[in-house]
Design an enzyme around this catalytic site. Structure first.
Site, mmCIF file in Angstrom:
data_model
loop_
_atom_site.group_PDB
_atom_site.id
_atom_site.type_symbol
_atom_site.label_atom_id
_atom_site.label_comp_id
_atom_site.label_asym_id
_atom_site.label_seq_id
_atom_site.Cartn_x
_atom_site.Cartn_y
_atom_site.Cartn_z
ATOM 1 N N ASP A 114 19.687 -13.022 3.242
ATOM 2 C CA ASP A 114 19.590 -13.611 4.971
ATOM 3 C C ASP A 114 20.663 -12.994 5.507
ATOM 4 O O ASP A 114 21.789 -13.008 5.266
ATOM 5 C CB ASP A 114 19.644 -15.314 4.671
ATOM 6 C CG ASP A 114 19.761 -15.670 6.112
ATOM 7 O OD1 ASP A 114 18.993 -15.182 6.924
ATOM 8 O OD2 ASP A 114 20.178 -16.849 6.090
ATOM 9 N N ASN A 125 20.460 -13.779 9.122
ATOM 10 C CA ASN A 125 20.565 -14.487 10.614
ATOM 11 C C ASN A 125 21.056 -16.024 10.315
ATOM 12 O O ASN A 125 21.061 -16.959 11.377
ATOM 13 C CB ASN A 125 19.510 -14.360 11.515
ATOM 14 C CG ASN A 125 18.391 -15.015 10.958
ATOM 15 O OD1 ASN A 125 18.199 -15.376 9.609
ATOM 16 N ND2 ASN A 125 17.193 -14.909 11.684
ATOM 17 N N ASP A 181 19.581 -18.501 8.971
ATOM 18 C CA ASP A 181 18.592 -19.440 8.697
ATOM 19 C C ASP A 181 18.299 -19.995 7.484
ATOM 20 O O ASP A 181 17.500 -20.946 7.238
ATOM 21 C CB ASP A 181 17.408 -19.356 9.583
ATOM 22 C CG ASP A 181 16.676 -17.965 9.060
ATOM 23 O OD1 ASP A 181 17.056 -17.577 7.902
ATOM 24 O OD2 ASP A 181 15.340 -17.675 9.469
ATOM 25 N N ASP A 239 15.502 -11.975 4.716
ATOM 26 C CA ASP A 239 14.765 -11.455 5.910
ATOM 27 C C ASP A 239 14.630 -9.896 5.538
ATOM 28 O O ASP A 239 15.382 -9.247 4.740
ATOM 29 C CB ASP A 239 15.185 -11.931 7.228
ATOM 30 C CG ASP A 239 16.793 -11.951 7.199
ATOM 31 O OD1 ASP A 239 17.425 -10.931 6.709
ATOM 32 O OD2 ASP A 239 17.352 -12.684 7.669
ATOM 33 N N ASP A 257 2.312 -5.784 -1.172
ATOM 34 C CA ASP A 257 1.567 -6.749 -1.877
ATOM 35 C C ASP A 257 0.158 -6.992 -1.211
ATOM 36 O O ASP A 257 0.298 -7.217 0.071
ATOM 37 C CB ASP A 257 2.109 -8.088 -2.080
ATOM 38 C CG ASP A 257 2.086 -8.942 -3.290
ATOM 39 O OD1 ASP A 257 0.873 -9.006 -3.733
ATOM 40 O OD2 ASP A 257 3.019 -9.332 -3.705
ATOM 41 N N ASP A 301 -2.850 -8.712 -5.806
ATOM 42 C CA ASP A 301 -2.629 -10.046 -6.197
ATOM 43 C C ASP A 301 -3.769 -10.481 -6.902
ATOM 44 O O ASP A 301 -5.094 -10.386 -6.159
ATOM 45 C CB ASP A 301 -2.366 -11.079 -5.028
ATOM 46 C CG ASP A 301 -1.859 -12.495 -5.434
ATOM 47 O OD1 ASP A 301 -0.813 -12.455 -6.223
ATOM 48 O OD2 ASP A 301 -2.712 -13.301 -5.372
ATOM 49 N N GLU A 346 -2.682 -7.137 -10.493
ATOM 50 C CA GLU A 346 -2.217 -8.507 -11.186
ATOM 51 C C GLU A 346 -3.254 -8.948 -11.767
ATOM 52 O O GLU A 346 -4.307 -9.336 -11.177
ATOM 53 C CB GLU A 346 -1.309 -9.613 -10.428
ATOM 54 C CG GLU A 346 -0.668 -10.434 -11.102
ATOM 55 C CD GLU A 346 -0.813 -11.764 -10.378
ATOM 56 O OE1 GLU A 346 0.076 -12.680 -10.880
ATOM 57 O OE2 GLU A 346 -1.599 -12.031 -9.417
ATOM 58 N N HIS A 385 8.251 -12.918 -10.085
ATOM 59 C CA HIS A 385 8.610 -14.388 -9.187
ATOM 60 C C HIS A 385 7.811 -15.337 -9.765
ATOM 61 O O HIS A 385 7.908 -16.577 -8.995
ATOM 62 C CB HIS A 385 8.361 -13.686 -7.515
ATOM 63 C CG HIS A 385 6.755 -13.737 -7.377
ATOM 64 N ND1 HIS A 385 6.168 -12.718 -8.197
ATOM 65 C CD2 HIS A 385 5.791 -14.368 -6.765
ATOM 66 C CE1 HIS A 385 4.917 -12.650 -7.930
ATOM 67 N NE2 HIS A 385 4.743 -13.570 -7.087
ATOM 68 N N ASP A 386 7.082 -15.282 -10.430
ATOM 69 C CA ASP A 386 6.186 -16.317 -11.039
ATOM 70 C C ASP A 386 6.750 -16.983 -12.475
ATOM 71 O O ASP A 386 6.065 -17.881 -13.065
ATOM 72 C CB ASP A 386 4.656 -16.091 -11.302
ATOM 73 C CG ASP A 386 4.084 -15.621 -9.866
ATOM 74 O OD1 ASP A 386 4.432 -16.228 -9.063
ATOM 75 O OD2 ASP A 386 3.053 -14.978 -9.904
HETATM 76 O O1 TEU Z 1 -0.219 -15.162 -9.258
HETATM 77 C C1 TEU Z 1 -1.203 -15.543 -10.065
HETATM 78 C C2 TEU Z 1 -1.105 -16.158 -11.442
HETATM 79 O O2 TEU Z 1 -2.030 -16.085 -12.222
HETATM 80 C C3 TEU Z 1 0.161 -16.680 -11.998
HETATM 81 O O3 TEU Z 1 1.275 -16.362 -12.132
HETATM 82 C C4 TEU Z 1 0.406 -18.118 -11.103
HETATM 83 O O4 TEU Z 1 1.280 -18.079 -10.234
HETATM 84 C C5 TEU Z 1 0.723 -19.383 -12.032
HETATM 85 O O5 TEU Z 1 -0.063 -19.143 -13.158
HETATM 86 C C6 TEU Z 1 0.476 -20.493 -11.604
HETATM 87 O O6 TEU Z 1 0.284 -21.483 -12.610
HETATM 88 C C7 TEU Z 1 -0.211 -14.686 -8.117
HETATM 89 C C8 TEU Z 1 1.255 -14.593 -7.282
HETATM 90 O O7 TEU Z 1 2.026 -13.842 -8.005
HETATM 91 C C9 TEU Z 1 1.583 -15.968 -7.112
HETATM 92 O O8 TEU Z 1 2.743 -15.990 -6.576
HETATM 93 C C10 TEU Z 1 0.678 -16.696 -6.341
HETATM 94 O O9 TEU Z 1 1.156 -18.167 -6.217
HETATM 95 C C11 TEU Z 1 -0.859 -16.521 -6.601
HETATM 96 O O10 TEU Z 1 -1.210 -15.367 -7.071
HETATM 97 C C12 TEU Z 1 -1.864 -16.990 -5.579
HETATM 98 O O11 TEU Z 1 -1.690 -15.866 -4.624
HETATM 99 CA CA CA Z 2 16.895 -15.102 7.568
#
Ligand code: TEU
Ligand code: CA
Length: 587
Positions: free
Chosen positions: A58, A60, A62, A66, A135, A236, A291, A362-363
């Site tokens: 970050d 700024n 907040d 960013d 993405d 995605d 994905e 990130h998931d």
């Molecule tokens: O993720 C889809 C996905 O199948 C999973 O990893 C999901 O986040 C998890 O099973 C939730 O139970 C993608 C993205 O990477 C994720 O961040 C999004 O939330 C999702 O699609 C919807 O766009």
């Molecule tokens: Ca920021």
């Protein structure tokens, strides 16, 4: 092998081969490339670094990461030796699912900056010899997208068919599909008295890919970004875009999302992806990764087969599901099962397809907490897991913070969690009778927020992520685990990442070499050979917190250490004992 060369018109241009005739020009091209050894692609050799912008840096105050923050850290990223940056969504979004709910595909989320900032980022990435992939979230939009606002307004609106609307069954939803984020996949809308489909949150209505106008919009938007100079897309949940006609209910809605549902790898998926390729990707030197929850190796052969003209690679989920999904940390997890999945995918995609390798994103929970040891063997196990990801065939993906061994966070209260998936499912578990403290413990291991706590840059307040109040709590271990403390330390996880990334880059066998698993049933050691012509390596990884011995005929000719996570110098295949979480690559 019989190759009717005379029937072909062959042209060579800048390392590319163009084959004009023959029954299957593309297949012929691939065979020919194999024969003359020219099957190289930059995206096979690349290492990708994934950025979750909200949590990166970050500038700024907040409390929200960013784009200027990413620009500030470009030299750091380049310094890792990576080639490609994958940027999680930065488009305009009401943030019901942190940017995966897009309300305008052609503008930047004001929290993250402006289009001018983004253009500066792209320029900065290119100046440093790296590439940028964006993405692409086109299974659904936000319910605040202009298309959906129109669509919901009346049954005869021209945008009605951009989404999937159905009448209910009496007062029940049109079918029994459940959302990835808990509850029904259908939301009743009072304006027109019908339901719309949302596989994710109710603020993420699914687009209707059966409608050619929707597909046209998507391809136009993709071309718009590609014309700006981006280098590809991470797509995605792109294997969910084709739904089974009639949208039939499934047997057990609770296994729906992960077991052959009526929207995974659906009937028109390959047609749609081929069309997308023709309309937006063909003729551009870009990289694509789809994905794909629920993808099988057989399906992936079609998605990634070079002769198919769909995608370059996919993210499969089998390794992410090989612990019992509902069972908490590493319940039922076994190394032989894990190895079998890796081997299956390696064998399945070695002819003409391509793998991607990741152990977190990130998931997902942090990989060192999940597959390694975030206690006494934190450093060794983080390095060991990195060795796996970077010495398998396939393109390696590094998720921000992984390179310093960031761990899962254990927030004291469910209120500290932001993730919609965590919050909704937590509520569902408690309603089903779980004790709140058990549900919380479960999310300590599983929550997507484990990956989303702010990047730990240094030991100053808020880990150097922000001067303000971070949107999501910083992991309290930031004083011990941060970039500043590792950057000058030769023995750090960060230094090891630089080493292992370079190691792969400098050795063709690591990218293009054959893969052979040794002793699939060995309970604690993951061992394999990588071979390209006369170049041969053996990789040995101890997944245990105890020493492991390993002996195999196939190792008899190896004796020289090429890479080690514990400073090993000698290698005697006849009396090999690996230290806890040791990784060694030998020649
Ligand atoms: O993720 C889809 C996905 O199948 C999973 O990893 C999901 O986040 C998890 O099973 C939730 O139970 C993608 C993205 O990477 C994720 O961040 C999004 O939330 C999702 O699609 C919807 O766009
Ligand atoms: Ca920021």
């Amino acid at each position: 092998m019989h190759i009717p060369l005379l029937l072909w018109q062959i042209t060579f241009e800048n390392d590319n081969i163009f084959v004009e005739s023959g029954e299957s020009p593309n297949k012929n091209k691939i065979i020919l490339e194999k024969v003359i050894g020219l099957h190289k692609r930059w995206w096979k050799e690349a290492t990708v670094y994934q950025i979750y912008p909200r949590s990166f840096r970050d500038t700024n105050g907040d409390g929200i990461g960013d784009i200027p923050g990413i620009i500030e850290k470009l030299d750091y990223i380049r310094g890792l030796g990576v080639d490609v940056i994958w940027l999680c969504p930065v488009y305009r979004s009401p943030n019901d699912d942190n940017g995966y709910d897009i309300s305008d595909y052609r503008s930047i989320m004001p929290d993250f900056g402006t289009m001018a900032d983004w253009e500066k980022l792209l320029e900065g990435v290119h100046q440093r010899g790296m590439r940028l992939i964006m993405d692409l979230v086109v299974n659904h939009t936000s319910d605040e997208h202009a298309w959906f606002v129109e669509s919901r307004s009346s049954k005869d609106n021209p945008y009605r068919d951009y989404y999937i609307w159905r009448k209910g069954e009496g007062d029940r939803p049109p079918n029994n599909w459940t959302s990835f984020f808990a509850g029904s996949s259908w939301q009743y809308d009072e304006v027109t008295g019908e339901y719309y489909l949302h596989l994710f949150s109710r603020k993420q209505p699914d687009l209707n890919w059966e409608n050619p106008a929707v597909r046209r919009e998507v391809y136009d938007m993709m071309n718009w970004w590609l014309d700006k100079g981006i280098d590809g897309f991470r797509m995605d949940v792109v294997n969910l875009i084709s739904k089974v006609p009639g949208l039939p209910s499934v047997g057990d809605p609770n296994v729906l999302n992960w077991g052959g549902a009526n929207f995974m790898n659906g009937p028109r998926i390959h047609e749609f992806l081929k069309e997308m390729n023709r309309e937006a990707l063909a003729g551009r030197d870009v990289m694509t990764v789809g994905e794909m929850p629920g993808v099988t190796v057989e399906e992936a052969q079609r998605y990634t087969g070079e002769a198919e003209n769909e995608l370059n690679m996919v993210f499969q989920f089998e390794l992410m599901e090989c612990e019992s999904y509902w069972g908490g940390r590493n319940v039922n997890w076994s190394l032989p099962a894990f190895k079998a999945i890796v081997d299956k995918w390696q064998q399945g995609l070695k002819e003409g397809g391509w793998n991607s390798n990741y152990l977190n994103n990130h998931d997902q929970p942090r990989m060192v907490s999940r597959f390694g040891n975030d206690g006494p063997y934190w450093k060794e196990s983080a390095k060991m897991l990195a060795t796996l990801v970077h010495t398998l065939p396939g393109t390696p993906f590094v998720f921000q913070g992984e390179e310093i061994g960031m761990t899962n966070v254990h927030f004291p209260s469910i209120e500290d969690y932001n993730d919609i998936d965590t919050r909704n499912h937590y509520r569902e578990l408690v309603a089903a009778g779980w004790r709140p403290e058990d549900a919380l413990t479960y999310y300590h291991d599983r929550s997507r927020d484990n990956a989303r706590t702010p990047m730990q840059w240094d030991a100053s307040e808020n880990a150097g992520f922000t001067s303000g109040r971070p949107w999501l709590g910083v992991n309290p271990n930031y004083k011990e685990i941060n970039v500043a403390s590792q950057i000058g330390d030769e023995d750090s996880i960060l230094s090891y990442y630089k080493r292992v990334i370079r190691f792969r880059k400098e050795r063709e066998a690591m990218v293009y070499g054959d893969f052979r698993l040794l002793q699939p049933e060995h309970p604690t050691v993951f061992a394999y050979l990588r071979t390209l012509g006369g170049e041969r390596y053996a990789v040995l990884l101890n997944f245990s917190d105890k020493p492991s011995s390993f002996s195999d005929e196939a190792l008899s000719s190896f004796g020289q250490v090429a890479l080690s996570n514990v400073g090993r110098t000698g290698f005697d295949p006849a009396a090999l004992e690996l230290a806890p979480f040791e990784a060694v690559v030998v020649k």
